[in-house]
Motif scaffolding. Structure first.
Motif, PDB file in Angstrom:
ATOM      1  N   GLY A   1      45.044 -31.607  28.586  1.00 24.31           N
ATOM      2  CA  GLY A   1      44.057 -32.654  28.396  1.00 24.31           C
ATOM      3  C   GLY A   1      44.214 -33.787  29.389  1.00 24.31           C
ATOM      4  O   GLY A   1      43.230 -34.315  29.935  1.00 24.31           O
ATOM      5  N   PHE A   2      45.458 -34.166  29.667  1.00 23.56           N
ATOM      6  CA  PHE A   2      45.736 -35.226  30.632  1.00 23.56           C
ATOM      7  C   PHE A   2      45.261 -34.826  32.029  1.00 23.56           C
ATOM      8  O   PHE A   2      44.648 -35.627  32.750  1.00 23.56           O
ATOM      9  N   VAL A   3      45.517 -33.581  32.404  1.00 19.87           N
ATOM     10  CA  VAL A   3      45.082 -33.088  33.721  1.00 19.87           C
ATOM     11  C   VAL A   3      43.558 -33.113  33.820  1.00 19.87           C
ATOM     12  O   VAL A   3      42.987 -33.501  34.860  1.00 19.87           O
ATOM     13  N   ILE A   4      42.879 -32.726  32.758  1.00 14.63           N
ATOM     14  CA  ILE A   4      41.410 -32.739  32.760  1.00 14.63           C
ATOM     15  C   ILE A   4      40.885 -34.151  32.984  1.00 14.63           C
ATOM     16  O   ILE A   4      39.957 -34.377  33.787  1.00 14.63           O
ATOM     17  N   VAL A   5      41.468 -35.133  32.294  1.00 15.93           N
ATOM     18  CA  VAL A   5      41.022 -36.519  32.442  1.00 15.93           C
ATOM     19  C   VAL A   5      41.261 -37.007  33.867  1.00 15.93           C
ATOM     20  O   VAL A   5      40.389 -37.681  34.472  1.00 15.93           O
TER      21      VAL A   5
END
Length: 584
Positions: A296-300
């Motif tokens: 999720g962090f990478v997507i953001v």
């Protein structure tokens, strides 16, 4: 002008690939059950194939409801419970299924077999509809459905973990999260429509679905609450012109949901102590390194870069959806920082958060990389390949226990109408599985304390009596405590053995083991007629795979000749009465 029939045909045309994806998911996820039936052939007795070992607990509770027992009951005790359990609080799926099964006259095993393809199909359509609403691309939505539902295990655990512990096709675990799982994605879609269309109707429906989830499965409704919190925050921040209308939508959804929470909080306040002992941990430790959180962090980060490059717009509803999905893992896994309470949070990444993050990956791909020359068939083959590999692994991992359960089913059915006294199964899998097919209370079973009605002291005493009647001496008990994690779990609780259940595992010490062995030695030494009378047996079921020590059993009971049924031997036993404990 387009006629109404033409519009209907046009709307249906958008679902064609969705139906094909749903059929593919049904076929792949049905492989474990089909394999079991094929292996057993004409010898198959009608058992359902386990996807998760916890399913035996759910099928036991469902069977008790089908047979007319109240919502608050402990099927392993054959009696009602005075306190709520997670089974009785999450009552919408089992009560609905029990009512349907009773009206159709089908067994619990048959019900569980039918539930799997039905829920696979419903979940596929729910995910497809959500993705189509956001992407407006039929092919992407169909392929995305396959990726979300068949590749969940790729992101539910660390790919570098030596021991893979999570279930394959976890979203179909019956009856939770299997039955309410599609409701979660309908909830997300309804919220999307409510915010984007500024609709009161969709808002009311969104709150209604959250209310259904509240009484369906704890990890789904709390994940839904975390998601709607994230979605509301990013929508308010990104679309200032819509804040008044957005606030109205939030108030409506929150109002309906909070109304449903009032009786829920009453149920929780009347919960069994088992919920706290086995499930609840008091902690404020951050939990930031889960695979889903990292994804999720990478997507953001990627979205922020593309926003700065003006590839996408911060106000785009699709972008806000992705950000909300990507942020939800952080909220779900770290709410304990504020509340101080954690309830086996690994359930989130196994049963729902992983699927939500995969959905956000699909939408991110659609938003940022539609120009890549990777045809949908490539992604389809990838998802199907992962799904087939997962199904084959499921067959390999669960084949032995599924076959053993099916071979024991005839003895379970033989006991179906026997309601006098208790039953003792010398095999814990049989003890846990029996209540799917009969309502025979037991002296001890590994899952009996989950439903309430039995405290830790009684659970331990029952287990000691169980071991004593099976001829286990103090030395054998100590050896089992040292080497067998299931025996340790039976004595100290699963939360003291399984590291995934708590962020603060407290391993069992040698001193604790010696103390329990001393306690068992005292129990054996002081075993009396009164103790034997406390939980009198009527039946004893032993696996037909070896010789057993019936010395203690035969001292207190008259035992009939064994009756070979399936892979088990059934004995009828009756207390002799007025006896003293044997010497030694």
């Amino acid at each position: 002008m387009t006629s109404s029939s033409s519009k209907t045909q046009l709307r249906f045309a958008h679902w064609r690939l969705g139906f094909l994806a749903a059929i593919a998911v049904v076929v792949v996820t049905s492989i474990p059950q089909a394999s079991m039936i094929a292996k057993q052939g004409l010898a198959w007795h009608g058992s359902y194939a386990l996807l998760d070992i916890d399913e035996v607990s759910y099928s036991a509770y469902l069977n008790s409801l089908i047979e007319g027992h109240p919502r608050q009951n402990n099927p392993y005790l054959g009696a009602g419970a005075t306190h709520e359990s997670l089974f009785s609080i999450q009552f919408i799926p089992p009560l609905a299924i029990a009512l349907l099964a009773r009206s159709l006259g089908i067994s619990t095993s048959t019900t569980f077999i039918l539930l799997l393809p039905l829920m696979a199909f419903a979940s596929s359509l729910a995910v497809f509809w959500m993705l189509y609403q956001i992407t407006n691309n039929e092919a992407m939505s169909a392929v995305g459905t396959l990726i979300v539902l068949l590749c969940g295990r790729l992101i539910s655990e660390s790919p570098f973990s030596i021991e893979q512990t999570y279930s394959s096709f976890a979203f179909l675990r019956r009856y939770v999260p299997g039955v309410p799982f599609p409701v979660f994605f309908l909830f997300c879609t309804f919220a999307w429509r409510a915010f984007s269309e500024k609709s009161k109707t969709w808002s009311l429906a969104t709150g209604g679905l959250l209310a259904v989830l509240i009484y369906s499965y704890f990890y789904l409704w709390t994940a839904a609450a975390a998601w709607i919190f994230c979605f509301s925050i990013v929508w308010l921040l990104a679309r200032p012109k819509d804040r008044r209308e957005t606030a109205k939508r939030i108030v409506i959804i929150a109002g309906v949901s909070l109304s449903a929470l009032i009786p829920y909080l009453y149920f929780i306040s009347n919960r069994s102590q088992t919920v706290d002992t086995e499930y609840l941990t008091h902690t404020r430790t951050p939990d930031l390194l889960r695979t889903t959180e990292i994804a999720g962090f990478v997507i953001v980060i990627i979205l922020v870069i593309k926003l700065r490059q003006r590839v996408v717009s911060w106000q785009s509803p699709a972008v806000l959806f992705v950000v909300a999905c990507a942020a939800t893992p952080i909220v779900a896994f770290n709410q304990q920082i504020l509340t101080g309470l954690s309830l086996q949070s690994f359930h989130y990444e196994q049963f729902i958060i992983n699927y939500l993050v995969l959905a956000s990956l699909v939408v991110t791909y659609h938003l940022l990389w539609p120009h890549l020359k990777i045809r949908p068939i490539v992604w389809t083959l990838f998802a199907l390949g992962v799904g087939l590999a997962t199904a084959i692994k499921e067959v390999r991992d669960k084949s032995a226990i599924n076959l053993r359960r099916d071979e024991a089913k005839p003895v379970f059915e033989r006991l179906r109408n026997s309601h006098v006294g208790l039953t003792l199964f010398n095999n814990s899998l049989s003890a846990a599985s029996a209540l799917t097919d009969c309502s025979m209370p037991q002296l001890w079973a590994p899952n009996m304390h989950f439903y309430g009605g039995v405290d830790d002291a009684e659970r331990l005493e029952r287990f000691y009596q169980y071991l004593y009647l099976l001829g286990v001496d103090s030395q054998g008990f100590e050896e089992d405590l040292q080497s067998d994690r299931y025996v340790r779990a039976a004595v100290f609780g699963l939360h003291r053995v399984n590291a995934t259940l708590s962020s603060k595992l407290s391993p069992v010490s040698d001193d604790e083991i010696r103390a329990k062995v001393d306690l068992y030695s005292t129990f054996v030494k002081n075993f009396s007629q009164d103790q034997a009378n406390k939980w009198p047996l009527s039946y004893v079921v032993m696996l037909d795979d070896g010789d057993y020590d019936f010395t203690n059993m035969d001292h207190w009971y008259n035992r009939s000749p064994g009756e070979k049924i399936g892979n088990s031997v059934l004995y009828t036993v009756q207390l002799k009465g007025n006896l003293r404990a044997p010497p030694g």
